[in-house]
Design a protein around this motif. Structure first.
Motif, PDB file in Angstrom:
ATOM      1  N   THR A   1       0.835  -1.204   0.000  1.00 21.07           N
ATOM      2  CA  THR A   1       0.000   0.000   0.000  1.00 21.07           C
ATOM      3  C   THR A   1       0.868   1.252   0.000  1.00 21.07           C
ATOM      4  N   LEU A   2       1.935   1.238   0.770  1.00 21.62           N
ATOM      5  CA  LEU A   2       2.864   2.373   0.794  1.00 21.62           C
ATOM      6  C   LEU A   2       3.563   2.536  -0.555  1.00 21.62           C
ATOM      7  N   HIS A   3       3.833   1.436  -1.220  1.00 16.41           N
ATOM      8  CA  HIS A   3       4.459   1.480  -2.538  1.00 16.41           C
ATOM      9  C   HIS A   3       3.556   2.222  -3.526  1.00 16.41           C
ATOM     10  N   VAL A   4       2.294   1.891  -3.521  1.00 14.45           N
ATOM     11  CA  VAL A   4       1.337   2.578  -4.391  1.00 14.45           C
ATOM     12  C   VAL A   4       1.274   4.060  -4.038  1.00 14.45           C
ATOM     13  N   GLU A   5       1.237   4.363  -2.744  1.00 14.39           N
ATOM     14  CA  GLU A   5       1.203   5.757  -2.312  1.00 14.39           C
ATOM     15  C   GLU A   5       2.438   6.508  -2.784  1.00 14.39           C
ATOM     16  N   ALA A   6       3.601   5.859  -2.704  1.00 10.58           N
ATOM     17  CA  ALA A   6       4.845   6.508  -3.118  1.00 10.58           C
ATOM     18  C   ALA A   6       4.806   6.897  -4.590  1.00 10.58           C
TER      19      ALA A   6
ATOM     20  N   ARG B   1       2.296   7.775  -6.219  1.00 12.68           N
ATOM     21  CA  ARG B   1       1.275   8.811  -6.441  1.00 12.68           C
ATOM     22  C   ARG B   1       1.590  10.085  -5.668  1.00 12.68           C
ATOM     23  N   THR B   2       2.825  10.200  -5.219  1.00 15.98           N
ATOM     24  CA  THR B   2       3.199  11.256  -4.287  1.00 15.98           C
ATOM     25  C   THR B   2       4.292  12.157  -4.850  1.00 15.98           C
TER      26      THR B   2
ATOM     27  N   ARG C   1       5.489  11.186  -8.447  1.00 17.11           N
ATOM     28  CA  ARG C   1       4.297  11.268  -9.299  1.00 17.11           C
ATOM     29  C   ARG C   1       4.566  12.162 -10.503  1.00 17.11           C
TER      30      ARG C   1
ATOM     31  N   THR D   1       7.918   5.097   4.082  1.00 17.82           N
ATOM     32  CA  THR D   1       7.376   6.345   4.614  1.00 17.82           C
ATOM     33  C   THR D   1       8.367   7.486   4.433  1.00 17.82           C
TER      34      THR D   1
ATOM     35  N   ILE E   1       8.372   8.603   0.855  1.00 14.37           N
ATOM     36  CA  ILE E   1       7.195   9.421   0.571  1.00 14.37           C
ATOM     37  C   ILE E   1       7.398  10.842   1.086  1.00 14.37           C
TER      38      ILE E   1
ATOM     39  N   TRP F   1       7.569  14.350  -1.213  1.00 19.16           N
ATOM     40  CA  TRP F   1       6.788  15.576  -0.976  1.00 19.16           C
ATOM     41  C   TRP F   1       7.700  16.779  -0.781  1.00 19.16           C
TER      42      TRP F   1
END
Length: 230
Positions: A24-29, A31-32, A36, A206, A209, A213
């Protein structure tokens, strides 16, 4: 690392456990932040360079840590691969920005925090380095060629500016990836506290990510300041 299937009571491998914990964190990364933007072809050279500069201390800390544990049964096998991304990053920074890159490109606070966390993971037996090697090296081997083509197309970077994604010592990247995955699993099998390694993987993602940002924010501020000065 104690999860097991209904059919098999044996613990899962560390690579599988890390994948399950961090997917899940991989997907978030992806899209971040700057990652991204890079994947969408919307990032600038300045943003990419800032990302590289802030990943460099993390790789330096990881490679120093692995070298320190070269004599250990598990981490020693990982160290002997000598994937050595830090020199490649430095080469790319010089090729893109010139020899004054370390003066001209800032190290952000989160970049320092990320490197510091890896240095802490290298202390003692260094088992938590397995999580950082999984997050960075296995990621580099999985997506390196895709990133190389993407950045060449979207940012106009030349091969000499993309050596981070080259592994010239190895002729077969798929075999390298498979071998490194097995080495990670062998190292994980020797660890007393596998759950700590898996949780360190979540920390690593984390921090990536947060860095993504921060790089995006700093790049946007820099662009706004440059526009205001014109």
């Amino acid at each position: 690392m104690t999860a097991a299937t209904a059919e098999n009571s044996a613990p899962v491998s560390v690579v599988t456990a890390l994948y399950l914990r961090t997917k899940t964190l991989h997907v978030e990364a992806e899209r971040t932040g700057i990652i991204r933007d890079l994947l969408r072809g919307e990032a600038s050279r300045e943003g990419y360079v800032l990302l590289l500069r802030n990943l460099l201390p993390a790789y330096q800390a990881m490679e120093r840590g692995l070298e320190r544990h070269r004599g250990s049964p598990g981490l020693g096998a990982l160290a002997r691969y000598r994937l050595d991304r830090a020199p490649a990053i430095q080469s790319d920074l010089i090729a893109i920005c010139g020899k004054g890159w370390s003066r001209d490109i800032p190290l952000l606070a989160v970049g320092e925090v990320y490197a510091g966390r890896i240095a802490e993971a290298a202390e003692g037996a260094g088992a938590r380095l397995i999580a950082h090697a999984y997050t960075r090296y296995l990621g580099d081997l999985s997506g390196g060629l895709i990133w190389q083509r993407l950045l060449a197309r979207s940012l106009g970077l030349h091969p000499s500016e993309l050596s981070f994604y080259d592994f010239p010592r190895f002729s077969d990247l798929e075999a390298l990836k498979a071998g490194y995955r097995k080495a990670l699993d062998r190292a994980g099998a020797l660890v007393r506290d596998g759950d700590a390694v898996v949780e360190e993987g979540a920390v690593a993602f984390t921090l990536n990510i947060e860095l993504s940002w921060a790089v995006q924010s700093a790049t946007l501020k820099g662009s706004a300041a440059a526009a205001a000065a014109e």
